[in-house]
Design an enzyme around this catalytic site. Sequence first.
Site, PDB file in Angstrom:
ATOM      1  N   GLY A 103       7.712  -2.953  -3.148  1.00 45.57           N
ATOM      2  CA  GLY A 103       7.498  -3.705  -1.832  1.00 45.57           C
ATOM      3  C   GLY A 103       7.444  -5.133  -2.019  1.00 45.57           C
ATOM      4  O   GLY A 103       7.236  -5.813  -0.914  1.00 45.57           O
ATOM      5  N   GLU A 111      12.899   2.138   0.871  1.00 45.29           N
ATOM      6  CA  GLU A 111      13.077   2.455  -0.733  1.00 45.29           C
ATOM      7  C   GLU A 111      12.433   3.928  -0.819  1.00 45.29           C
ATOM      8  O   GLU A 111      12.834   4.828  -1.672  1.00 45.29           O
ATOM      9  CB  GLU A 111      12.521   1.496  -1.425  1.00 45.29           C
ATOM     10  N   LYS A 129       5.856  -5.283 -16.212  1.00 48.64           N
ATOM     11  CA  LYS A 129       5.521  -4.578 -14.791  1.00 48.64           C
ATOM     12  C   LYS A 129       4.956  -3.276 -15.241  1.00 48.64           C
ATOM     13  O   LYS A 129       4.322  -2.549 -14.390  1.00 48.64           O
ATOM     14  CB  LYS A 129       6.789  -3.848 -14.369  1.00 48.64           C
TER      15      LYS A 129
END
Length: 260
Positions: A103, A111, A129
């Site tokens: 987001g 999504e 990440k």
Amino acid sequence: MSTELSPADFAKCIAARRAVDFIEDGMRLGLGTGSTAAFMVRRLGERVREEGLKVTGVPTSSRTAALAREEGIPVVTLEEAGWLDLTIDGADEVDGDFQLIKGGGGAHLQEKIVASASDRMIVIADGAKDVARLGVFPLPVEVICFGWQTTQKLLSEALEGRGHAGAAITRRMAGETPFISDEGNFILDLHLGQIHDARALSLVLNQIPGVVENGLFIDLCDIVVLGHEDGLVRIRDRASRTTREERADPDRPINAFADI
């Protein structure tokens, strides 16, 4: 324009390009949103043009829809496509249990709907990440504009009950004005630092009046493809609980003009 990618963008690009290798002729695809997903869409466009690959794409945002059309990828709505074979999308954080925060681009509502309507979801990201526990990246929550301050107060109360007393909640801005999602809603970013039980938190947040959807993706991701700045690609599979490592193909050069 430079023809070289930054190290971070190179890592995103090799992850995205490797994930496109999973795509087969005739697939109905969910096309994610964000910088890493953009590399994926461009590589998919290459395959469509060069190999004659026949696919149908369902974009998760207006931005992705525009890019897919530019790349010559046939685009339809989710209603037109029905059920999807595969969704490929980025993530702002992914943990060892294949849980995600998404987001950062403000598109997590579409999504999540698209990912939920797919047989499989592949997440593509750079190695940064990959986290031990979700929460450093602010958790996006999409809320309707009407009464958003009341919703914010209710969120604060709910967070206090989940061990996040005093956590900051900020309304996302686009310059001097509030950011508006494709559905015409606000995004509130929850600065939690660390999420101890993502599944339980997701359920609590979505019970609050005014909340449309949160950015926690639970039980949706099947494969994670992580690119690293040194050219290493790690592929994690949830079903088999295996991880394999590859090297980006040095004989398949990246088209920097297309991928920047």
